[in-house]
Scaffold this active site. Sequence first.
Site, PDB file in Angstrom:
ATOM      1  N   PRO A 176       0.804  -1.198   0.000  1.00  0.00           N
ATOM      2  CG  PRO A 176      -0.260  -1.334   1.994  1.00  0.00           C
ATOM      3  CD  PRO A 176       1.006  -1.697   1.336  1.00  0.00           C
ATOM      4  CD  GLU A 177       3.767   2.538  -3.960  1.00  0.00           C
ATOM      5  OE1 GLU A 177       4.001   3.664  -4.418  1.00  0.00           O
ATOM      6  OE2 GLU A 177       4.117   1.491  -4.531  1.00  0.00           O
TER       7      GLU A 177
END
Length: 273
Positions: free
Chosen positions: A2-3
Amino acid sequence: MPELPEVETTRRGLLKILPGRKILKVEVYAAKLRLPIPADIPTKLKGAQITDITRRAKYMIWHISNDRDIIVHLGMSGRFRMATEKDFQRGVHDHIVLYLSDGMMVSYYDPRKFGLFTWAEDDGAPHPWLQNIGIDPLSDDLNAEWFYPQLQRRKISMKTALLDQKMINGLGNIYVSEALFYAGVRPERLTLQVTRSECQKLVKAIKQVLNAALKAGGSSLKDYRNVKGRLGYFQNQFAVYGRAGEPCKTCGQVIQQVTQNGRSSFYCQHCQK
DNA sequence: CGGTAGACCTGACCGC
DNA sequence: TGCGGTCAGGTCTACC
């Protein structure tokens, strides 16, 4: 996983479920993720409500009625699953399970356990990991007037610079490669050598890539899913990430892969200088 | 300061 | 089918 776009997509999903419902029970099945899960969390959350969920960099902040905030980080493989109590089946990687009023459940699922779920402050001091977070790339703080001098006074690769959360927050391995492609700058280029006009392009590219990914609900590699179990679809639009050996969508030349700081970068040697 | 390696942990994939 | 090696969206620490 997850960015920024994936965290933000997750936050928006949780916002539709958590606030307004009472937490009836919390079950914790892992002693620790990256850090221990505080033992008092189930007791403290019981009967409480989550009043809001905000985001700072890749961290979510859960605002709890009558208690301290909680910070949540998804690490590499964290995500939230939502289900009705009837349908919910806990798997080995569901580490934190919230039972909500009206039969809803939300669980934190994280095979690699690199995530974070803990009080945002201790003894009145904010969690150290929330300190020294760089500027928000989607805000006006990220502009060439600020960014260019930052790049000038450092001598590191652009890949390293963009991954540095203390400078600009929210970018990770995928979006760094993508943003550098759209700016026409190679990941190995030194910050010092980036021109003002390239800096201008970078600012634009970073915002453009993140906004496009947000619009697509994030990217799904391996097992990323949004709260509803849906895949993001930005991975279908990758210009370079994960496309080593394939043709550049702009010029047709073969996409290159290099390792920097132990992590892969992807670029087109014709389109990026 | 910058670079590097290792740490945390599990699963997927590849070649033999 | 099984086994070992490599890789994966993050980020902190230790050390040169």
